[in-house]
Design a protein around this motif. Structure first.
Motif, mmCIF file in Angstrom:
data_model
loop_
_atom_site.group_PDB
_atom_site.id
_atom_site.type_symbol
_atom_site.label_atom_id
_atom_site.label_comp_id
_atom_site.label_asym_id
_atom_site.label_seq_id
_atom_site.Cartn_x
_atom_site.Cartn_y
_atom_site.Cartn_z
ATOM 1 N N SER A 94 0.812 -1.214 0.000
ATOM 2 C CA SER A 94 0.000 0.000 0.000
ATOM 3 C C SER A 94 0.847 1.266 0.000
ATOM 4 N N VAL A 95 2.174 1.111 -0.108
ATOM 5 C CA VAL A 95 3.086 2.250 -0.053
ATOM 6 C C VAL A 95 3.351 2.764 -1.461
ATOM 7 N N SER A 96 3.408 4.076 -1.616
ATOM 8 C CA SER A 96 3.593 4.669 -2.942
ATOM 9 C C SER A 96 4.943 5.357 -3.110
ATOM 10 N N THR A 97 5.803 5.278 -2.112
ATOM 11 C CA THR A 97 7.093 5.951 -2.194
ATOM 12 C C THR A 97 8.214 4.949 -2.497
ATOM 13 N N PRO A 98 9.196 5.316 -3.315
ATOM 14 C CA PRO A 98 10.337 4.412 -3.567
ATOM 15 C C PRO A 98 11.141 4.194 -2.284
ATOM 16 N N MET A 99 11.641 2.998 -2.112
ATOM 17 C CA MET A 99 12.450 2.703 -0.933
ATOM 18 C C MET A 99 13.282 1.454 -1.150
ATOM 19 N N ASP A 100 14.330 1.336 -0.344
ATOM 20 C CA ASP A 100 15.080 0.091 -0.208
ATOM 21 C C ASP A 100 14.618 -0.560 1.075
ATOM 22 N N PHE A 101 14.141 -1.791 0.986
ATOM 23 C CA PHE A 101 13.700 -2.539 2.166
ATOM 24 C C PHE A 101 14.637 -3.716 2.341
ATOM 25 N N ASP A 102 15.548 -3.613 3.297
ATOM 26 C CA ASP A 102 16.569 -4.634 3.531
ATOM 27 C C ASP A 102 16.175 -5.513 4.711
ATOM 28 N N ILE A 103 16.270 -6.819 4.497
ATOM 29 C CA ILE A 103 15.827 -7.799 5.485
ATOM 30 C C ILE A 103 17.032 -8.531 6.051
ATOM 31 N N PHE A 104 17.119 -8.561 7.384
ATOM 32 C CA PHE A 104 18.160 -9.310 8.081
ATOM 33 C C PHE A 104 17.497 -10.263 9.067
ATOM 34 N N GLY A 105 17.986 -11.491 9.141
ATOM 35 C CA GLY A 105 17.434 -12.435 10.102
ATOM 36 C C GLY A 105 17.722 -13.868 9.721
ATOM 37 N N ILE A 106 17.365 -14.759 10.627
ATOM 38 C CA ILE A 106 17.603 -16.190 10.453
ATOM 39 C C ILE A 106 16.326 -16.865 9.954
ATOM 40 N N ARG A 139 27.785 -6.357 14.812
ATOM 41 C CA ARG A 139 27.566 -5.456 13.673
ATOM 42 C C ARG A 139 26.214 -4.756 13.729
ATOM 43 N N VAL A 140 25.390 -5.090 14.713
ATOM 44 C CA VAL A 140 24.021 -4.577 14.739
ATOM 45 C C VAL A 140 23.981 -3.053 14.751
ATOM 46 N N HIS A 141 24.729 -2.421 15.657
ATOM 47 C CA HIS A 141 24.679 -0.966 15.774
ATOM 48 C C HIS A 141 25.148 -0.274 14.502
ATOM 49 N N SER A 142 26.253 -0.742 13.954
ATOM 50 C CA SER A 142 26.806 -0.076 12.770
ATOM 51 C C SER A 142 25.883 -0.229 11.569
ATOM 52 N N VAL A 143 25.247 -1.379 11.417
ATOM 53 C CA VAL A 143 24.336 -1.592 10.290
ATOM 54 C C VAL A 143 23.064 -0.753 10.468
ATOM 55 N N LEU A 144 22.503 -0.746 11.664
ATOM 56 C CA LEU A 144 21.285 0.030 11.905
ATOM 57 C C LEU A 144 21.491 1.517 11.635
ATOM 58 N N SER A 145 22.699 1.995 11.854
ATOM 59 C CA SER A 145 22.968 3.422 11.682
ATOM 60 C C SER A 145 22.885 3.863 10.223
ATOM 61 N N ASN A 146 22.846 2.907 9.285
ATOM 62 C CA ASN A 146 22.763 3.231 7.862
ATOM 63 C C ASN A 146 21.336 3.446 7.370
ATOM 64 N N TYR A 147 20.345 3.271 8.247
ATOM 65 C CA TYR A 147 18.950 3.274 7.801
ATOM 66 C C TYR A 147 18.161 4.424 8.413
ATOM 67 N N HIS A 161 14.725 -5.596 22.160
ATOM 68 C CA HIS A 161 16.074 -5.036 22.249
ATOM 69 C C HIS A 161 16.510 -4.393 20.942
ATOM 70 N N VAL A 162 16.064 -4.935 19.811
ATOM 71 C CA VAL A 162 16.451 -4.344 18.524
ATOM 72 C C VAL A 162 15.859 -2.936 18.376
ATOM 73 N N ILE A 163 14.736 -2.686 19.027
ATOM 74 C CA ILE A 163 14.145 -1.347 19.007
ATOM 75 C C ILE A 163 15.059 -0.378 19.749
ATOM 76 N N ALA A 164 15.525 -0.790 20.935
ATOM 77 C CA ALA A 164 16.454 0.048 21.702
ATOM 78 C C ALA A 164 17.755 0.260 20.937
ATOM 79 N N GLU A 165 18.217 -0.786 20.264
ATOM 80 C CA GLU A 165 19.473 -0.680 19.512
ATOM 81 C C GLU A 165 19.335 0.287 18.340
ATOM 82 N N ALA A 166 18.193 0.242 17.662
ATOM 83 C CA ALA A 166 17.970 1.163 16.547
ATOM 84 C C ALA A 166 17.932 2.610 17.037
#
Length: 250
Positions: A94-106, A139-147, A161-166
């Motif tokens: 339902s989103v109309s704006t261009p974006m990069d959506f990057d997925i990380f996880g197991i 690497r979590v903090h450094s990667v999150l800082s790019n978004y 915890h990932v919310i606090a880290e972001a």
């Protein structure tokens, strides 16, 4: 709801045998305390509420400089239904704006991951989805800082915890209301939306996508400071002290 019969049998047997008699329970929110009391039939006076505290490694980091104007959104969680990656992908339809959506996880559930891949293929061409695999903790903090945004519309978090880290690196969050992270809008840390409000999620993403990059980057220092103040709130510290002081005195 997942593996309901197995869990229900265990709960009934554990209650009959008194597995949890005289145990003090720790809940990280009123919602979790209610669940413990109603599902496990634990007396409310045996449950103490104290918000989880961030890891000792919580720290502020410098954010990476960017020139690409496109909105950058990250999903970082286990691939399970309760984390709701499929819901995130449905919202993006339902989103109309261009974006990069990057997925990380197991990939814990192969069938669920295949379902998510199918949903990703149905997204508009201007939404670029890429899976980057698991992310090492260091690497979590450094990667999150790019978004610009952590997008995690999960079905529930004891803490998140990932919310606090972001937030600790200045990345705002877009989450569901089913976490202890409430009233984010008032503090400028992000947005918490009811899961059935698809348009509400999409509106936030569209607004961010039309916000100039310089303005998005300009919010990061404020988010870092506000996150540190909230995560190390004196009331949360005192509630945890009381929780363990009570247990120690017993």
């Amino acid at each position: 709801k997942l593996k309901y019969i197995k869990k229900r049998i265990y709960i009934e047997i554990s209650n009959m045998l008194g597995f949890y008699k005289n145990i003090q329970w720790h809940a990280s929110s009123d919602l979790e305390a209610h669940d413990i009391s109603s599902v496990l039939r634990i007396p409310p006076n045996m449950i103490k509420i104290a918000l989880d505290l961030p890891d000792n490694g919580f720290k502020l980091e410098q954010t990476v400089q960017r020139r690409d104007e496109k909105l950058k959104v990250i999903y970082l969680a286990r691939f399970t239904r309760e984390k709701n990656l499929d819901g995130a992908l449905r919202i993006l339809q339902s989103v109309s704006t261009p974006m990069d959506f990057d997925i990380f996880g197991i990939q814990e559930d192969h069938n669920y991951w295949q379902e998510c891949l199918a949903l990703a293929k149905e997204l508009p061409h201007y939404i670029h989805v890429e899976y980057h695999g698991p992310l090492q903790p260091e690497r979590v903090h450094s990667v999150l800082s790019n978004y610009d945004l952590l997008f995690l519309p999960s079905h529930g978090e004891n803490y998140g915890h990932v919310i606090a880290e972001a937030l600790s690196v200045g990345t705002r969050v877009l989450i569901s209301t089913l976490t202890p992270w409430s009233k984010l809008e008032h503090s400028g840390l992000g947005w918490s939306i009811q899961l059935d409000n698809i348009d509400g999620f999409a509106e936030i993403l569209n607004t961010l996508g039309s916000t100039p990059l310089a303005e998005r980057l300009g919010t990061r220092p404020f988010v870092q400071r506000a996150a540190l103040q909230r995560c190390l709130d004196s009331k949360s510290l005192e509630h945890n002290r009381k929780l363990f002081s009570k247990i120690d005195s017993q």
